[in-house]
Each structure stands twice: as C-alpha cells, then as structure tokens.
Motif scaffolding. Structure first.
Motif, PDB file in Angstrom:
ATOM      1  N   PHE A 183       3.886   5.623  -5.361  1.00 46.40           N
ATOM      2  CA  PHE A 183       4.169   5.673  -6.794  1.00 46.40           C
ATOM      3  C   PHE A 183       3.149   6.561  -7.508  1.00 46.40           C
ATOM      4  O   PHE A 183       3.497   7.353  -8.390  1.00 46.40           O
ATOM      5  N   GLY A 184       1.858   6.451  -7.119  1.00 46.43           N
ATOM      6  CA  GLY A 184       0.835   7.313  -7.706  1.00 46.43           C
ATOM      7  C   GLY A 184       1.101   8.777  -7.407  1.00 46.43           C
ATOM      8  O   GLY A 184       0.937   9.644  -8.287  1.00 46.43           O
ATOM      9  N   LEU A 185       1.529   9.078  -6.184  1.00 45.43           N
ATOM     10  CA  LEU A 185       1.855  10.469  -5.834  1.00 45.43           C
ATOM     11  C   LEU A 185       3.099  10.944  -6.563  1.00 45.43           C
ATOM     12  O   LEU A 185       3.213  12.120  -6.935  1.00 45.43           O
ATOM     13  N   TRP A 186       4.045  10.018  -6.783  1.00 45.65           N
ATOM     14  CA  TRP A 186       5.265  10.358  -7.521  1.00 45.65           C
ATOM     15  C   TRP A 186       4.917  10.789  -8.946  1.00 45.65           C
ATOM     16  O   TRP A 186       5.469  11.765  -9.468  1.00 45.65           O
ATOM     17  N   LEU A 187       3.987  10.078  -9.564  1.00 44.05           N
ATOM     18  CA  LEU A 187       3.570  10.435 -10.919  1.00 44.05           C
ATOM     19  C   LEU A 187       2.907  11.812 -10.969  1.00 44.05           C
ATOM     20  O   LEU A 187       2.869  12.453 -12.028  1.00 44.05           O
ATOM     21  N   ASN A 188       2.388  12.255  -9.826  1.00 42.93           N
ATOM     22  CA  ASN A 188       1.763  13.576  -9.747  1.00 42.93           C
ATOM     23  C   ASN A 188       2.685  14.613  -9.114  1.00 42.93           C
ATOM     24  O   ASN A 188       2.226  15.621  -8.569  1.00 42.93           O
ATOM     25  N   PHE A 243      10.329   3.981  -1.984  1.00 41.57           N
ATOM     26  CA  PHE A 243      11.449   3.077  -1.740  1.00 41.57           C
ATOM     27  C   PHE A 243      11.435   2.556  -0.304  1.00 41.57           C
ATOM     28  O   PHE A 243      11.880   1.434  -0.039  1.00 41.57           O
ATOM     29  N   ALA A 244      10.901   3.352   0.623  1.00 35.79           N
ATOM     30  CA  ALA A 244      10.735   2.852   1.991  1.00 35.79           C
ATOM     31  C   ALA A 244       9.739   1.699   2.016  1.00 35.79           C
ATOM     32  O   ALA A 244       9.949   0.686   2.696  1.00 35.79           O
ATOM     33  N   GLY A 245       8.644   1.846   1.260  1.00 30.24           N
ATOM     34  CA  GLY A 245       7.666   0.765   1.163  1.00 30.24           C
ATOM     35  C   GLY A 245       8.254  -0.475   0.520  1.00 30.24           C
ATOM     36  O   GLY A 245       7.957  -1.606   0.930  1.00 30.24           O
ATOM     37  N   LEU A 246       9.108  -0.278  -0.499  1.00 34.52           N
ATOM     38  CA  LEU A 246       9.759  -1.410  -1.147  1.00 34.52           C
ATOM     39  C   LEU A 246      10.691  -2.135  -0.178  1.00 34.52           C
ATOM     40  O   LEU A 246      10.708  -3.380  -0.120  1.00 34.52           O
ATOM     41  N   LEU A 247      11.470  -1.374   0.582  1.00 36.21           N
ATOM     42  CA  LEU A 247      12.366  -1.988   1.555  1.00 36.21           C
ATOM     43  C   LEU A 247      11.578  -2.738   2.633  1.00 36.21           C
ATOM     44  O   LEU A 247      11.984  -3.826   3.068  1.00 36.21           O
ATOM     45  N   TRP A 248      10.462  -2.166   3.041  1.00 35.27           N
ATOM     46  CA  TRP A 248       9.609  -2.843   4.024  1.00 35.27           C
ATOM     47  C   TRP A 248       9.083  -4.159   3.462  1.00 35.27           C
ATOM     48  O   TRP A 248       9.080  -5.182   4.153  1.00 35.27           O
ATOM     49  N   LEU A 299       0.827  -1.207   0.000  1.00 38.57           N
ATOM     50  CA  LEU A 299       0.000   0.000   0.000  1.00 38.57           C
ATOM     51  C   LEU A 299       0.856   1.250   0.000  1.00 38.57           C
ATOM     52  O   LEU A 299       0.608   2.201  -0.755  1.00 38.57           O
ATOM     53  N   ILE A 300       1.886   1.269   0.842  1.00 40.41           N
ATOM     54  CA  ILE A 300       2.785   2.425   0.884  1.00 40.41           C
ATOM     55  C   ILE A 300       3.503   2.604  -0.447  1.00 40.41           C
ATOM     56  O   ILE A 300       3.598   3.721  -0.989  1.00 40.41           O
ATOM     57  N   MET A 301       3.984   1.503  -1.005  1.00 38.93           N
ATOM     58  CA  MET A 301       4.768   1.567  -2.244  1.00 38.93           C
ATOM     59  C   MET A 301       3.911   2.051  -3.414  1.00 38.93           C
ATOM     60  O   MET A 301       4.285   2.983  -4.136  1.00 38.93           O
ATOM     61  N   LEU A 302       2.732   1.435  -3.612  1.00 39.74           N
ATOM     62  CA  LEU A 302       1.899   1.792  -4.766  1.00 39.74           C
ATOM     63  C   LEU A 302       1.259   3.164  -4.591  1.00 39.74           C
ATOM     64  O   LEU A 302       1.124   3.925  -5.557  1.00 39.74           O
ATOM     65  N   GLY A 303       0.840   3.494  -3.355  1.00 36.30           N
ATOM     66  CA  GLY A 303       0.299   4.831  -3.122  1.00 36.30           C
ATOM     67  C   GLY A 303       1.333   5.908  -3.378  1.00 36.30           C
ATOM     68  O   GLY A 303       1.039   6.946  -3.989  1.00 36.30           O
ATOM     69  N   PRO A 334       9.008   9.723  -3.890  1.00 38.29           N
ATOM     70  CA  PRO A 334      10.026   8.705  -4.194  1.00 38.29           C
ATOM     71  C   PRO A 334      10.638   8.063  -2.952  1.00 38.29           C
ATOM     72  O   PRO A 334      10.925   6.863  -2.946  1.00 38.29           O
ATOM     73  N   TYR A 335      10.803   8.858  -1.891  1.00 34.82           N
ATOM     74  CA  TYR A 335      11.419   8.326  -0.676  1.00 34.82           C
ATOM     75  C   TYR A 335      10.485   7.334   0.022  1.00 34.82           C
ATOM     76  O   TYR A 335      10.922   6.272   0.488  1.00 34.82           O
TER      77      TYR A 335
END
Length: 285
Positions: A33-38, A48-53, A27-31, A44-45
């Motif tokens: 990513f959507g904000l990153w696109l906007n 990547f934190a969500g990915l590491l988790w 949820l953190i990672m995909l959410g 971005p931080y």
C-alpha cells in the motif's frame, strides 16, 4: 461458544502458525500500500495478494477456534479471558482513532492558527487560517471540501440502522429464536456492505470531481486516513459478523453461550460510535 465445560482450568491450545503467517500477509499488504501511494505500478497487485493471503489465514484461524469451541474445550475462565481480550482490543482501537482525531485537532486548532499569526505574515502574506485549508504555499492545488449531504448522511443512516438490526438479532438469539436472529444479522451484514459501497462512491467522487486526494494538504490526508481506516474497520467488522452468520445458520451458539456473537457485536457498535464522531468532526465542523 455453543457450549461450555465446567473445568476450573484453562484450555491450552497447541502451538499455532497463524500469528506468523498473518503477520506476513499484513506486511505484504501494508508495504504494498505504501508503494502504491508512491506510484509503483505492481504494488496494487501485491497489496491484494497480501489481503487474500491474510483472509486465507484468518479462515483457518477462525476454523481452529470454532472447532475448539464446538468441541467443548472452552470453560468459564476461557470465556472470561475472551471478554477481557476483546475489551482491551477495543480499547486499543479507541487509542488508535484517538491519535488521528488528535492530529486533526492539532492541525485545525493549533498549527493552522500559528501559520495565520503575525509571525508568519511576512512569509505567507496571503494565507488565511480558515478550515479547510490548501496550506500556505497551496502546493496541492485547489480542491473542494467534502460536505455532509448526501452520501455521509446516508452512510450514517446505514450504520445506525445496522446497529439496531444487530441488537434485534442479539435479543432474538438470547430468546432462542434462531431464524429471526439469522434474518436480522443478515440485514446487518447487508447494511455494512452498502456502507462500503457508498464510501467507495464517495472516494471516486472526491478524486474525480473535487480534486480531493491524499496529497491535498493536511485536510486531504486527515480526511482519507480517518474515513479510510474507519472503512477498513467496517470491513473487518463485517467479516466477523459474516462468520457469525454462517455459524448461526449451521446451528452453532445457544441462548446462554454465544460470545463470538457478542464480541463481534461489541466491535460493530464501536465502529458505529467512531463514525458518529467522524460525521460530526470531519463533515460538519
């Protein structure tokens, strides 16, 4: 699995926190990513934190399953359930990519020709129904389409080679040649990593030199969604194979019981087949 017991009953594991904690990471990672696109600056931080988790959770989840397998808790029925589960998972992935291929087909063969018909000539008289297309209003600006040479073709060679090295590794394990299996599986992981590096180079080239971005109309969005999700699946498959490689080095598996290897191999071959479809449909047609 390295060993099986002959129990006719299913092994029932203890309640696990891993599904919930993995969902939080996703949820953190995909959410993010959507904000990153906007253009959210901090997204971005957190992505990547969500990915590491997520990777942290998977490390412990894999570890629990490996401990159970090495402890001889899995019988033939559990092995069968693993095989059916992996089969249905790959089928769901077929449907996932089928949706994106379907979106590309609809945009190219239906929507674009409708916009180029006589009914729309009064609205967009200069529109030409030729793929790739910048759209009737050309809102995304001019961009250049991707071509199959050289990077996509190199990536095709890398993935096809990785499928071959993985098959050799599997046969070596079945023949109880552990060192040979380790060497060929390591080659497979290296080829997968090389693929991801080449794809990153391709994206940098697309953004900086071709002006091709996610905002480049339906061509840009379908291109990056198809190739980007495929790259993510290569990353997942490479992670699976890396775990299997470490287990091989530690002495896990034997010629008769090694479904973790087989399941990861099924997934990797599926990723290879999807890329062949992408290579033809996205880069050539």
């Amino acid at each position: 699995m390295s060993g099986q017991n002959d129990s006719p009953y299913y092994f029932v594991p203890n309640p696990s926190r891993h599904p919930v904690t993995a969902s939080i990471g996703l949820l953190i990672m995909l959410g993010s990513f959507g904000l990153w696109l906007n253009d959210t600056p901090w997204a971005p931080y957190t992505m990547f934190a969500g990915l590491l988790w997520l990777l942290f959770v998977l490390w412990h989840w894999f570890g629990d399953a490996i401990s159970e397998s090495e402890g001889g808790m899995y019988g033939k029925r559990v092995d069968l359930s693993f095989r059916w589960s992996m089969s249905w998972f790959i089928f769901s992935e077929v449907m996932f990519f089928g949706a994106f291929f379907g979106a590309l087909f609809y945009a190219r063969e239906i929507a674009m020709h409708q916009l180029g018909s006589l009914d729309y000539k009064l609205i967009w008289p200069d529109f030409s129904a030729v793929w790739p297309n910048e759209g009737p209003a050309a809102l995304a600006g001019h961009f250049k389409a991707m071509v199959p040479f050289p990077v996509p073709t190199i990536n095709t060679a890398l993935l096809l080679s990785s499928g071959a090295t993985l098959t050799v590794a599997h046969h070596a394990l079945r023949d109880d040649h552990r060192n040979k299996a380790i060497a060929w599986l390591a080659a497979t992981v290296v080829l997968g990593f090389a693929f991801l590096c080449m794809q990153a180079f391709e994206y940098i080239h697309a953004y900086n030199e071709l002006n091709l971005t996610l905002a480049s109309g339906i061509y840009g969005s379908t291109f990056f969604l198809l190739t980007g999700f495929h790259g993510f699946h290569v990353f997942l498959g490479g992670t699976m194979l890396s775990v299997v490689l470490v287990r091989l080095i530690r002495g896990h598996f034997n010629p008769d019981h090694h479904f973790a290897f087989e399941g990861a191999a099924w997934y990797w071959h599926f990723v290879d087949v999807v890329w062949l479809g992408l290579y033809v449909v996205v880069y050539w047609l």
